[in-house]
Each structure stands twice: as structure tokens, then as C-alpha cells.
Design a protein around this motif. Structure first.
Motif, PDB file in Angstrom:
ATOM      1  N   ALA A 200     121.192  31.573  44.535  1.00 10.08           N
ATOM      2  CA  ALA A 200     120.141  31.348  45.531  1.00 10.08           C
ATOM      3  C   ALA A 200     120.228  29.950  46.124  1.00 10.08           C
ATOM      4  N   ARG A 201     120.501  28.968  45.262  1.00  8.03           N
ATOM      5  CA  ARG A 201     120.607  27.585  45.750  1.00  8.03           C
ATOM      6  C   ARG A 201     121.827  27.420  46.650  1.00  8.03           C
ATOM      7  N   LEU A 202     122.934  28.078  46.287  1.00  8.18           N
ATOM      8  CA  LEU A 202     124.146  27.994  47.107  1.00  8.18           C
ATOM      9  C   LEU A 202     123.908  28.579  48.491  1.00  8.18           C
ATOM     10  N   VAL A 203     123.285  29.752  48.552  1.00  7.63           N
ATOM     11  CA  VAL A 203     123.039  30.390  49.851  1.00  7.63           C
ATOM     12  C   VAL A 203     122.096  29.533  50.689  1.00  7.63           C
ATOM     13  N   ARG A 204     121.089  28.967  50.067  1.00  5.01           N
ATOM     14  CA  ARG A 204     120.197  28.074  50.812  1.00  5.01           C
ATOM     15  C   ARG A 204     120.992  26.913  51.411  1.00  5.01           C
ATOM     16  N   SER A 205     121.891  26.335  50.617  1.00  2.97           N
ATOM     17  CA  SER A 205     122.696  25.210  51.100  1.00  2.97           C
ATOM     18  C   SER A 205     123.613  25.635  52.241  1.00  2.97           C
ATOM     19  N   LEU A 206     124.255  26.796  52.102  1.00  3.92           N
ATOM     20  CA  LEU A 206     125.143  27.289  53.161  1.00  3.92           C
ATOM     21  C   LEU A 206     124.388  27.462  54.472  1.00  3.92           C
ATOM     22  N   LEU A 207     123.183  28.014  54.377  1.00  5.99           N
ATOM     23  CA  LEU A 207     122.395  28.272  55.585  1.00  5.99           C
ATOM     24  C   LEU A 207     121.879  26.973  56.202  1.00  5.99           C
ATOM     25  N   GLU A 208     121.414  26.068  55.375  1.00  5.09           N
ATOM     26  CA  GLU A 208     120.873  24.820  55.908  1.00  5.09           C
ATOM     27  C   GLU A 208     121.960  23.953  56.518  1.00  5.09           C
ATOM     28  N   ARG A 209     123.138  23.963  55.906  1.00  2.21           N
ATOM     29  CA  ARG A 209     124.244  23.135  56.404  1.00  2.21           C
ATOM     30  C   ARG A 209     125.115  23.896  57.395  1.00  2.21           C
ATOM     31  N   GLN A 210     124.903  25.230  57.479  1.00  2.00           N
ATOM     32  CA  GLN A 210     125.703  26.119  58.324  1.00  2.00           C
ATOM     33  C   GLN A 210     127.193  25.965  58.021  1.00  2.00           C
ATOM     34  N   VAL A 211     127.486  26.018  56.728  1.00  2.00           N
ATOM     35  CA  VAL A 211     128.849  25.942  56.220  1.00  2.00           C
ATOM     36  C   VAL A 211     129.244  27.317  55.702  1.00  2.00           C
ATOM     37  N   ASN A 212     130.476  27.742  56.003  1.00  2.00           N
ATOM     38  CA  ASN A 212     130.960  29.059  55.590  1.00  2.00           C
ATOM     39  C   ASN A 212     129.966  30.148  55.975  1.00  2.00           C
ATOM     40  N   SER A 213     129.409  29.996  57.132  1.00  2.00           N
ATOM     41  CA  SER A 213     128.466  30.972  57.681  1.00  2.00           C
ATOM     42  C   SER A 213     128.725  31.090  59.176  1.00  2.00           C
ATOM     43  N   PHE A 214     128.624  32.287  59.696  1.00  2.00           N
ATOM     44  CA  PHE A 214     128.778  32.460  61.144  1.00  2.00           C
ATOM     45  C   PHE A 214     127.791  33.507  61.621  1.00  2.00           C
ATOM     46  N   PRO A 215     127.425  33.471  62.894  1.00  2.00           N
ATOM     47  CA  PRO A 215     126.390  34.378  63.396  1.00  2.00           C
ATOM     48  C   PRO A 215     126.925  35.768  63.707  1.00  2.00           C
ATOM     49  N   THR A 216     126.059  36.744  63.566  1.00  2.71           N
ATOM     50  CA  THR A 216     126.389  38.110  63.953  1.00  2.71           C
ATOM     51  C   THR A 216     125.147  38.779  64.537  1.00  2.71           C
ATOM     52  N   THR A 217     125.360  39.631  65.502  1.00  4.16           N
ATOM     53  CA  THR A 217     124.265  40.435  66.067  1.00  4.16           C
ATOM     54  C   THR A 217     124.236  41.838  65.462  1.00  4.16           C
ATOM     55  N   SER A 218     124.887  42.020  64.338  1.00  4.12           N
ATOM     56  CA  SER A 218     125.062  43.328  63.717  1.00  4.12           C
ATOM     57  C   SER A 218     123.745  43.999  63.343  1.00  4.12           C
ATOM     58  N   ALA A 219     123.562  45.230  63.805  1.00  2.83           N
ATOM     59  CA  ALA A 219     122.411  46.028  63.379  1.00  2.83           C
ATOM     60  C   ALA A 219     122.498  46.347  61.895  1.00  2.83           C
ATOM     61  N   GLY A 220     123.715  46.578  61.408  1.00  2.00           N
ATOM     62  CA  GLY A 220     123.889  46.864  59.994  1.00  2.00           C
ATOM     63  C   GLY A 220     123.382  45.754  59.105  1.00  2.00           C
ATOM     64  N   ARG A 221     123.612  44.497  59.524  1.00  2.00           N
ATOM     65  CA  ARG A 221     123.146  43.371  58.710  1.00  2.00           C
ATOM     66  C   ARG A 221     121.629  43.216  58.793  1.00  2.00           C
TER      67      ARG A 221
END
Length: 386
Positions: A200-221
Motif C-alpha cells: 500500500a505504501r509503495l503504490v501511494r508513493s508511485l502515484l504521488e511521485r508518478q513513477v512507474n505509472s502511466f495514464p489510461t482511459t481504459s473502461a476495464g481499469r
């Protein structure tokens, strides 16, 4: 084994299409015939890739004349793209890349002989957009007769924390909704009990820093996010497990509450998922009501966007395409809303609306591209798309 189907109007050219990366099938269109390969499954393992190679050669042998183009997905790393390019080079014909969601809409255009402009709703897990980003919740304008298409609108983007792993762990997509809402400080408290503090802490960090994360408009997601927010599915053991669970909950609840209505017209679903978090926290509702709220809200946003687009572009036809429309609750609600706006609703009938039928759309778009003279055809045997 090659199987055949009949088109209502002649194909614009003789085109081989190598299909999608997932649930792959290949096809060849010529005249009013569609020749289909056997299904090959996902092109991950060597056996499935070799099966596609064999099917491509079988389709070429079954063709009644020289193939004029080979169609493929825009993604440069897919095996289906590589084989399409290699075969086109060998035959001396164009290899034509077709955007994934455009192809989804073109399946119904080819199968049902739709020539004029349409609005397309293309919803699935992912497909490479022509801007290089991950699409999957698209409102398109498509005119096969003029070989033109345009992205008009899309679902609000969510970040994929950790990249592709987020598609297997719906709680990550629920966390991405919290990030979109400006509430990343809630991620650890909400998800650590089920996934552990470190994750949970790792995902929070990835999202806040926008590291190893990219945007998608996917309905599935977005389906994953809703299921994760309701606690229906934290880790998926098979594809679309979260979405299937969410649909089952929604269908059961709506059968018991047929009067239930949700007024929603936005393609930003984050406020909807925020309601799911609140409902879960307060213990005032079942997961079934939350699932119904999400389905009806999504259907309302899509129907509103398609209706507005149809009016703005002077068409009365809307095509539904992509694997998310295998969801009967979503498909029925969107269709009913569009019919209520006096629009004609079409979807693939003889082939799957998901990736298993994608090759037909690829072939049709490539044939229309040849007809429009946007690439050089291998012969003069090119028919009209109108």
C-alpha cells in the motif's frame, strides 16, 4: 481449419488481417467472403504464435487472388504486427496499421454494411492510441466511406501504478481513483489490511511521485477500480474477474430493485467511485447497490456523450464495440438510453465484440485505406467502401 462467413457488401480490397494480441484470430476479406482462422488465444507463448504463422499461410492459400494489403495493430511489439509486416514485405504489398478501437467499430461496419458516419463507443482493457497512450474508453466518429475517423471524447484517465501489474490487482486501480480525487493519504489505511503495509505504501508513493505509472482511459481499469473500492476483488486470478464479479452483483441487485435510477452524464467516474468508498465505509449499502450505481452511472455517461456526439455530427447511428460490451448490464442500459434518444444502436452479431473479432475491423479499415488512395494498392482491384 478455415471457416467462412458472408458480408452484406463486397470488401473494398482483398486484405489479410493478423488480429489482436489477446484472443487472436486472423482473417482475410475478399468480395463478400470473410475467411477466418481458428482462434489462437493470447500471443504470449510460442505455440500460439506458431499457430498464427500457420494460419496466415493457410489464409493466403485460400485467397482467390493476390492479397493487396496486410493489416495489423498499431502496437509495434506485437507478434501479430511483426508477422503482418514480414508477410507484406514478402508479398510486396502495404502493411497497414489500424488503431485498435477504430477496428472495434469497423467490425460492425463491415459485418452490417454500414457506410455512412457513425459514433462509436469502444470499451475494453487497453489498446494503443494514435497518440501513443493507452486507450480503452473511447467515443469515436468514424466514416468508412471517406476513410476518416476521429477521437471525440474518452473516459477520464487513471494512472496505472506499477504499470501492467495494476491490471491484475484491482485495489491498485481503486488507489488510483483516490489519487485522482486528491486523497492519496487514505491509501495505506484503506488497503494495507488486505494487501500489506509495504504494498500500500509503495503504490501511494508511485502515484504521488508518478513513477512507474502511466495514464489510461481504459473502461476495464475503471471496472477494476469499482470492484477494488467495494472489496469485491483485490487480486485477479483470471482476466476480467473483477468486472465479472461486479456485473453479477449489479445484475442481482437490479433484478430486485428494478425502479433504481442513477442520474449521471459525466465520463469522469471518480466521483462515482468515491460514493462507493463512502457507502462501504458507512456500511449503509450492499456491494450489489454499489455495483449497480457504478454500472448505471457509466451507462449514463456513455449514452450522454454518444447522444451529444451524434447530434453534433449529424448521424443517428451508434456502434458499440470492445470486450466491455460483453457485460450485459452495461450493454442493455447503454442501448436503452440511446434508443430513448431515437438513435440506432448496432453491435457485432456474427463475431465477438471483443478482440476475437478484431481482425475483421482491421481488414475493413485497411481496405478502405486502399480505396481512398492513402497507400499504394498492389493491383487495381479495389472496390468502393460506400
Amino acid at each position: 481449419m478455415i471457416r467462412s462467413a458472408v458480408l452484406p457488401k463486397p470488401a473494398p480490397a482483398r486484405v489479410l488481417a493478423c488480429g489482436a494480441y489477446l484472443k487472436n484470430t486472423a482473417c482475410l476479406i475478399e468480395g463478400t467472403r470473410v475467411l477466418w482462422s481458428d482462434p489462437h488465444g493470447d500471443l504470449i507463448g510460442a505455440a500460439n504464435r506458431e499457430a498464427l504463422n500457420v494460419s496466415v499461410e493457410e489464409l493466403l492459400r485460400e485467397a482467390s487472388g493476390p492479397v493487396q494489403a496486410v493489416a495489423h495493430d498499431l502496437h509495434p511489439d506485437f507478434h501479430s504486427t511483426h508477422i503482418a509486416q514480414a508477410v507484406a514485405d514478402r508479398l510486396g504489398v502495404p502493411a497497414i496499421g489500424v488503431q485498435h478501437h477504430h477496428a472495434h467499430i469497423a467490425v460492425a461496419q463491415a459485418e452490417q454494411g454500414v457506410a455512412g458516419p457513425v459514433i462509436g463507443l469502444a470499451l475494453d482493457g487497453v489498446g494503443l492510441g494514435d497518440d501513443g497512450s493507452a486507450w480503452g474508453g473511447e467515443v469515436l466518429w468514424v466514416d468508412s466511406a471517406a476513410n476518416q475517423w476521429r477521437r471525440l471524447n474518452h473516459l477520464a484517465p487513471l494512472m496505472l501504478p506499477g504499470g501492467d501489474v495494476a491490471a491484475r490487482e484491482p485495489w491498485r486501480m481503486a488507489a488510483a481513483v483516490l489519487q485522482r480525487l486528491g486523497r492519496t493519504d487514505e491509501i495505506e489505511a484503506r488497503f494495507a489490511p488486505s494487501v500489506g503495509v509495504f504494498a500500500a505504501r509503495l503504490v501511494r508513493s508511485l502515484l504521488e511521485r508518478q513513477v512507474n505509472s502511466f495514464p489510461t482511459t481504459s473502461a476495464g481499469r475503471w471496472f477494476d477500480a469499482a470492484a477494488g473500492g467495494l472489496g469485491l476483488c483485490v487480486h485477479q486470478t483470471f482476466e476480467a474477474e473483477a468486472a465479472i464479479a461486479l456485473e453479477q452483483q449489479a445484475r442481482t441487485w437490479l433484478q430486485a430493485h428494478p425502479e433504481y435510477v442513477v442520474q449521471w452524464t459525466s465520463l469522469d467516474l471518480a466521483p462515482l467511485v468515491a460514493k462507493l468508498f463512502a457507502m462501504s465505509d458507512e456500511g449503509v449499502a450492499s456491494s450489489g447497490e454499489g455495483a449497480a450505481l457504478f454500472h448505471l452511472g457509466l451507462a449514463g455517461g456513455l449514452a450522454h456523450a454518444a447522444t451529444e456526439a451524434a447530434r453534433a455530427h449529424g448521424t443517428r447511428t451508434v456502434i458499440l464495440g470492445g470486450g466491455c460490451f460483453l457485460n450485459q448490464v452495461l450493454s442493455e442500459r447503454v442501448s436503452a438510453a440511446l434508443h430513448g434518444a431515437s438513435l440506432v444502436v448496432l453491435r457485432p452479431q456474427g463475431v465477438c465484440c471483443g478482440d476475437a473479432g478484431l481482425a475483421l475491423g482491421q481488414a475493413w479499415v485497411a481496405g478502405c485505406t486502399l480505396h481512398a488512395g492513402q497507400v499504394m494498392a498492389s493491383s487495381a482491384e479495389v472496390a468502393s467502401c460506400a
